[in-house]
Design a protein around this motif. Sequence first.
Motif, PDB file in Angstrom:
ATOM      1  N   VAL A 173       0.742  -1.327  -0.271  1.00  0.00           N
ATOM      2  CA  VAL A 173      -0.206  -0.009  -0.052  1.00  0.00           C
ATOM      3  C   VAL A 173       0.581   1.728  -0.133  1.00  0.00           C
ATOM      4  O   VAL A 173       0.290   1.526  -1.133  1.00  0.00           O
ATOM      5  N   SER A 174       2.080   0.970   0.958  1.00  0.00           N
ATOM      6  CA  SER A 174       2.758   2.323   0.767  1.00  0.00           C
ATOM      7  C   SER A 174       3.436   2.696  -0.324  1.00  0.00           C
ATOM      8  O   SER A 174       3.456   4.281  -0.824  1.00  0.00           O
ATOM      9  N   THR A 175       4.103   1.909  -1.030  1.00  0.00           N
ATOM     10  CA  THR A 175       4.626   1.526  -2.486  1.00  0.00           C
ATOM     11  C   THR A 175       3.459   2.439  -3.112  1.00  0.00           C
ATOM     12  O   THR A 175       3.535   3.237  -4.202  1.00  0.00           O
ATOM     13  N   ASP A 176       1.969   1.872  -3.425  1.00  0.00           N
ATOM     14  CA  ASP A 176       0.849   2.519  -4.211  1.00  0.00           C
ATOM     15  C   ASP A 176       1.098   3.798  -4.560  1.00  0.00           C
ATOM     16  O   ASP A 176       0.929   4.394  -4.535  1.00  0.00           O
ATOM     17  N   VAL A 177       0.845   4.383  -2.856  1.00  0.00           N
ATOM     18  CA  VAL A 177       0.098   5.463  -2.994  1.00  0.00           C
ATOM     19  C   VAL A 177       1.514   6.577  -3.244  1.00  0.00           C
ATOM     20  O   VAL A 177       1.290   7.192  -3.568  1.00  0.00           O
ATOM     21  N   LEU A 178       2.647   5.725  -2.743  1.00  0.00           N
ATOM     22  CA  LEU A 178       3.414   7.104  -3.242  1.00  0.00           C
ATOM     23  C   LEU A 178       4.438   6.917  -4.076  1.00  0.00           C
ATOM     24  O   LEU A 178       5.185   7.753  -4.981  1.00  0.00           O
ATOM     25  N   SER A 179       3.704   6.061  -5.481  1.00  0.00           N
ATOM     26  CA  SER A 179       4.545   6.045  -6.408  1.00  0.00           C
ATOM     27  C   SER A 179       3.547   6.260  -8.049  1.00  0.00           C
ATOM     28  O   SER A 179       3.550   6.605  -8.911  1.00  0.00           O
ATOM     29  N   ARG A 180       2.070   6.341  -7.050  1.00  0.00           N
ATOM     30  CA  ARG A 180       1.013   6.924  -8.387  1.00  0.00           C
ATOM     31  C   ARG A 180      -0.038   8.018  -7.207  1.00  0.00           C
ATOM     32  O   ARG A 180       0.147   8.097  -5.982  1.00  0.00           O
ATOM     33  N   ASP A 181      -0.950   8.749  -8.526  1.00  0.00           N
ATOM     34  CA  ASP A 181      -1.914   9.604  -7.883  1.00  0.00           C
ATOM     35  C   ASP A 181      -3.071   8.767  -7.382  1.00  0.00           C
ATOM     36  O   ASP A 181      -3.942   8.732  -7.794  1.00  0.00           O
ATOM     37  N   VAL A 182      -2.624   8.765  -6.056  1.00  0.00           N
ATOM     38  CA  VAL A 182      -4.348   7.287  -5.247  1.00  0.00           C
ATOM     39  C   VAL A 182      -5.514   8.768  -5.239  1.00  0.00           C
ATOM     40  O   VAL A 182      -6.738   8.245  -5.782  1.00  0.00           O
ATOM     41  N   VAL A 183      -5.230  10.386  -5.416  1.00  0.00           N
ATOM     42  CA  VAL A 183      -6.173  10.903  -4.867  1.00  0.00           C
ATOM     43  C   VAL A 183      -6.466  11.030  -6.228  1.00  0.00           C
ATOM     44  O   VAL A 183      -8.113  11.147  -5.988  1.00  0.00           O
ATOM     45  N   GLY A 184      -5.868  11.381  -7.329  1.00  0.00           N
ATOM     46  CA  GLY A 184      -6.533  11.917  -8.176  1.00  0.00           C
ATOM     47  C   GLY A 184      -7.381  10.982  -8.897  1.00  0.00           C
ATOM     48  O   GLY A 184      -8.266  10.962  -9.982  1.00  0.00           O
ATOM     49  N   ASP A 185      -7.050   9.702  -9.093  1.00  0.00           N
ATOM     50  CA  ASP A 185      -7.949   8.067  -9.110  1.00  0.00           C
ATOM     51  C   ASP A 185      -9.121   8.029  -9.124  1.00  0.00           C
ATOM     52  O   ASP A 185     -10.051   8.025  -9.345  1.00  0.00           O
ATOM     53  N   ALA A 186      -9.138   8.225  -7.792  1.00  0.00           N
ATOM     54  CA  ALA A 186     -10.077   8.345  -6.456  1.00  0.00           C
ATOM     55  C   ALA A 186     -11.246   9.734  -6.577  1.00  0.00           C
ATOM     56  O   ALA A 186     -12.174   9.938  -6.172  1.00  0.00           O
ATOM     57  N   LEU A 187     -11.103  10.690  -8.218  1.00  0.00           N
ATOM     58  CA  LEU A 187     -11.424  12.079  -7.163  1.00  0.00           C
ATOM     59  C   LEU A 187     -12.412  12.115  -8.598  1.00  0.00           C
ATOM     60  O   LEU A 187     -13.806  12.542  -8.555  1.00  0.00           O
ATOM     61  N   GLU A 188     -12.944  10.897  -9.330  1.00  0.00           N
ATOM     62  CA  GLU A 188     -13.472  10.762 -10.346  1.00  0.00           C
ATOM     63  C   GLU A 188     -14.922  10.007  -8.896  1.00  0.00           C
ATOM     64  O   GLU A 188     -16.213  10.495  -9.901  1.00  0.00           O
ATOM     65  N   ASP A 189     -14.961   9.205  -8.318  1.00  0.00           N
ATOM     66  CA  ASP A 189     -15.582   8.563  -7.290  1.00  0.00           C
ATOM     67  C   ASP A 189     -16.057  10.067  -6.975  1.00  0.00           C
ATOM     68  O   ASP A 189     -17.850  10.594  -6.788  1.00  0.00           O
ATOM     69  N   ALA A 190     -15.796  10.545  -5.927  1.00  0.00           N
ATOM     70  CA  ALA A 190     -15.713  11.979  -4.907  1.00  0.00           C
ATOM     71  C   ALA A 190     -14.276  12.334  -3.975  1.00  0.00           C
ATOM     72  O   ALA A 190     -13.919  11.874  -4.090  1.00  0.00           O
ATOM     73  N   PRO A 191     -14.975  13.836  -4.210  1.00  0.00           N
ATOM     74  CA  PRO A 191     -13.054  14.078  -2.977  1.00  0.00           C
ATOM     75  C   PRO A 191     -13.145  14.130  -1.813  1.00  0.00           C
ATOM     76  O   PRO A 191     -13.154  14.925  -0.796  1.00  0.00           O
ATOM     77  N   SER A 192     -13.246  12.974  -1.291  1.00  0.00           N
ATOM     78  CA  SER A 192     -12.777  12.438  -0.251  1.00  0.00           C
ATOM     79  C   SER A 192     -12.286  11.262   0.186  1.00  0.00           C
ATOM     80  O   SER A 192     -12.020  10.039  -0.325  1.00  0.00           O
ATOM     81  N   ILE A 193     -11.914  10.936   1.531  1.00  0.00           N
ATOM     82  CA  ILE A 193     -10.680  10.404   2.002  1.00  0.00           C
ATOM     83  C   ILE A 193     -11.445   8.885   1.690  1.00  0.00           C
ATOM     84  O   ILE A 193     -10.908   7.826   1.438  1.00  0.00           O
ATOM     85  N   GLU A 194     -13.130   8.379   2.202  1.00  0.00           N
ATOM     86  CA  GLU A 194     -13.568   6.903   1.782  1.00  0.00           C
ATOM     87  C   GLU A 194     -13.132   6.521  -0.127  1.00  0.00           C
ATOM     88  O   GLU A 194     -12.929   5.462   0.075  1.00  0.00           O
ATOM     89  N   ALA A 195     -13.038   8.185  -0.324  1.00  0.00           N
ATOM     90  CA  ALA A 195     -13.657   7.709  -2.510  1.00  0.00           C
ATOM     91  C   ALA A 195     -11.187   7.038  -2.839  1.00  0.00           C
ATOM     92  O   ALA A 195     -11.142   6.326  -3.017  1.00  0.00           O
TER      93      ALA A 195
END
Length: 162
Positions: free
Chosen positions: A4-26
């Motif tokens: 998980v840490s490698t995934d989060v640090l290597s890509r824009d997880v927040v940008g990919d999740a913004l399509e759903d909703a701008p929240s930490i749950e997304a």
Amino acid sequence: EDVVSTDVLSRDVVGDALEDAPSIEAVYREVIRAYPEAKAGMLPQEDGFIQFYLQASLWPARMLSDARLSDEKTSSFRLMFHIFLAFCLLVQVMVFCLFFQQAVLKDLYYDVYFGGQRMDVVSAIVLLAHAAFVVWIMQVTLWPVMASAAEVHVNTLKAATS
């Protein structure tokens, strides 16, 4: 956790999740959704003699401090993080000023220049080295925050102009 840490640090997880909703749950849903792919693509890592895991262990803060998220949980985390960062910066500046004052004003000016105590030059050099180390700590502490804020600002301007 390494996956998980490698995934989060290597890509824009927040940008990919913004399509759903701008929240930490997304963002959490996006991390969970991408976990099997990230685990399959993870290469084995060899541990060196000296291991420094501080940045890798702070991966949740990278998600929670992203300004693109606008829910209550991330907003409260960002507020507390900025208060903590301001307090740390204040302490670091005070320590730097004390080192610098002791080295320049007391050791070099009063003791060496007026008192003729030439051996205090060594003390001033040691104190100035400590002051330089504190400046480096401030730079390491603040640079990622400033870079992240600048990146968000640039992305906001790009979105506004397109």
